[in-house]
Design an enzyme around this catalytic site. Structure first.
Site, PDB file in Angstrom:
ATOM      1  N   THR A   1       1.478   3.996   1.741  1.00  0.00           N
ATOM      2  CA  THR A   1       2.168   4.407   2.972  1.00  0.00           C
ATOM      3  C   THR A   1       3.047   3.333   3.409  1.00  0.00           C
ATOM      4  O   THR A   1       4.001   3.736   4.362  1.00  0.00           O
ATOM      5  CB  THR A   1       1.128   4.731   3.898  1.00  0.00           C
ATOM      6  OG1 THR A   1       0.394   3.449   4.178  1.00  0.00           O
ATOM      7  CG2 THR A   1       0.153   6.039   3.589  1.00  0.00           C
ATOM      8  N   LYS A   2       3.219   2.047   3.017  1.00  0.00           N
ATOM      9  CA  LYS A   2       4.093   1.040   3.339  1.00  0.00           C
ATOM     10  C   LYS A   2       5.499   1.335   3.151  1.00  0.00           C
ATOM     11  O   LYS A   2       5.810   2.349   2.170  1.00  0.00           O
ATOM     12  CB  LYS A   2       3.337  -0.390   3.088  1.00  0.00           C
ATOM     13  CG  LYS A   2       1.950  -0.639   3.752  1.00  0.00           C
ATOM     14  CD  LYS A   2       2.118  -0.707   5.115  1.00  0.00           C
ATOM     15  CE  LYS A   2       0.728  -0.656   5.795  1.00  0.00           C
ATOM     16  NZ  LYS A   2      -0.209  -1.793   5.343  1.00  0.00           N
ATOM     17  N   ASN A   3       6.596   0.576   3.361  1.00  0.00           N
ATOM     18  CA  ASN A   3       7.850   0.664   3.201  1.00  0.00           C
ATOM     19  C   ASN A   3       8.225   0.755   1.795  1.00  0.00           C
ATOM     20  O   ASN A   3       9.131   1.559   1.350  1.00  0.00           O
ATOM     21  CB  ASN A   3       8.651  -0.455   3.831  1.00  0.00           C
ATOM     22  CG  ASN A   3       8.355  -0.509   5.255  1.00  0.00           C
ATOM     23  OD1 ASN A   3       7.864   0.489   5.620  1.00  0.00           O
ATOM     24  ND2 ASN A   3       8.824  -1.525   5.999  1.00  0.00           N
TER      25      ASN A   3
ATOM     26  N   PHE B   1       0.841  -1.119  -0.049  1.00  0.00           N
ATOM     27  CA  PHE B   1       0.109   0.078   0.019  1.00  0.00           C
ATOM     28  C   PHE B   1       0.812   1.212   0.103  1.00  0.00           C
ATOM     29  O   PHE B   1       2.016   1.000   0.477  1.00  0.00           O
ATOM     30  CB  PHE B   1      -0.790  -0.158   1.112  1.00  0.00           C
ATOM     31  CG  PHE B   1      -1.951   0.828   1.342  1.00  0.00           C
ATOM     32  CD1 PHE B   1      -3.128   0.943   0.599  1.00  0.00           C
ATOM     33  CD2 PHE B   1      -1.737   2.107   2.096  1.00  0.00           C
ATOM     34  CE1 PHE B   1      -4.186   1.835   0.495  1.00  0.00           C
ATOM     35  CE2 PHE B   1      -2.857   2.989   2.271  1.00  0.00           C
ATOM     36  CZ  PHE B   1      -3.914   2.819   1.440  1.00  0.00           C
TER      37      PHE B   1
END
Ligand SMILES: *Cc1c(COP(=O)(O)O)cnc(C)c1O
Length: 377
Positions: free
Chosen positions: A179-181, A177
């Site tokens: 916002t993930k790393n 997603f």
């Protein structure tokens, strides 16, 4: 408003996507296999199947280990509810084990208390990007014959006791997603060392279709023939998005270092300030910080949160403990059941954290937090 999280997209990412758009495959194609190999290599295991989300990854992993009615799945309350929802939808009974007060990670002592003969899986969540205590959980899982699953939606790229996240559990799930790393817009993956388990996840993500003639009821039908022995879904990651993921992977270490520098600046500013608590660090690990959870006085949380948003600092709260969602309250769970996770939640505010967050904005966040928090003390 300084956003709380956002993707980092560069020209190479855009070129990678454009190249696929001009090519022959939009969905399952060469970039999917290349992305899966690269993720498996990063995770230090032999097999990876890419899917359409972290939620799909959990659904496939749980299905691969055969979770169903009559099974119990031990999970931490301090997580996004997808950790539980996907096991619940397969008919399992969700069992919660409370978390450790300093870091929000599932507490192995609480897990051991919850084991029964029906325990099918123990699920750890690497809250904020720190690996859970997988060695202790592994010992408990081995004792009771349960599978060990790691919801590593926050922690791809992290290392625990010298071993990469992805190689610590029987199956590990990732989310891509924005916002993930790293991101594929929407996306996820399941990785593991047991090729057969990952193959079961792969089948479920592609309708349950079987092409291997040795496993078919009617292998002599013809070259077109495929069979479904167990129903699956369509969770295939498109080639377009796999190309984005592959391009993002090249900068993963850069993302880790940039996020770590922001975390270091926040922690240097907030450590020792009365009323503020930063996360305790797990021993012997290299985290990959997905969020920065700060804890304030519970009775001040709403005021500080509102004030930060008012001055343009995009804060969040991660998470409402999963057992407090109405879907679990209907099953009899409620406030007071898991006091450590509930206290953590009551005090928690997540500060902006993403690779491209400018230094000036980091300073702005720090000033705003100290101003808002000092008013109260
Ligand atoms: C983001 C997240 C998920 C779900 O991932 P999606 O890609 O949004 O479906 C699952 N578990 C945790 C802990 C997450 O943070």
């Amino acid at each position: 408003m300084i956003p709380y999280g956002r993707q980092s997209i560069n020209d190479a990412d855009i070129a990678a996507v454009a190249e696929v758009l001009r090519g022959d495959w939009l969905t399952t194609g060469p970039f999917v296999s290349r992305f899966e190999s690269a993720v498996a290599q990063l995770a230090g295991v032999g097999a990876c199947v890419s899917v359409t989300s972290g939620t799909a990854a959990l659904h496939c992993a749980y299905r691969a280990i055969g979770i169903g009615p009559g099974d119990e799945v031990i999970t931490p309350p301090m997580t996004f509810v997808a950790t539980q929802a996907t096991a619940q939808l397969l008919g399992a009974e969700i069992v919660f084990a409370d978390v450790e007060p300093g870091n929000g990670l599932i507490d192995p002592v609480r897990v051991a208390e919850k084991v029964t003969t029906r325990t099918k899986a123990i699920v750890a969540v690497d809250y904020a990007g720190q690996p859970a205590d997988m060695d202790s959980l592994r010992a408990i899982a081995n004792d009771c014959g349960a599978y060990l699953v790691e919801d590593a939606a926050h922690s791809i790229g992290a290392i625990s006791r010298g071993r990469p996240v992805g190689s610590l559990a029987d199956l590990t799930t990732f989310s891509f997603f924005p916002t993930k790393n790293l991101t594929t817009a929407e996306g996820g993956a399941v990785v593991g060392a047991d090729l057969e388990l990952v193959e079961r996840a792969r089948e479920f993500h592609n309708h349950g279709l079987i092409r291997d003639p040795s496993r078919q009821d009617w292998p002599d039908e013809g070259p077109w023939h495929q069979e479904v022995a167990e129903f699956g879904l369509n969770y295939r990651l498109p080639d377009v998005l796999a190309a984005l993921g592959l391009s993002q992977l090249e900068r993963l270490e850069e993302f880790r270092v940039k996020r770590q520098a922001i975390v270091d600046a926040y922690s240097a500013a907030f450590s020792g300030v009365p009323g503020l608590d930063v996360l305790t660090l797990t021993p012997d690990s290299v985290p990959f910080w997905h969020i920065y959870p700060l804890r304030v006085h519970a009775e001040e949380r709403l005021r500080i949160f509102t004030e930060l948003r008012r001055v343009g600092v995009g804060v969040q709260v991660n998470y409402l403990p999963a057992h407090l969602h109405p879907s679990f309250r209907r099953l009899g769970f409620g406030w007071g059941d898991f006091p450590v996770a509930e206290e953590f939640y009551r005090r928690e505010i997540s500060l902006p954290l993403f690779a491209d967050l400018p230094k000036d904005d980091v300073e702005r966040v720090i000033d705003a937090v100290l101003t808002a928090a000092l008013v109260s003390s």
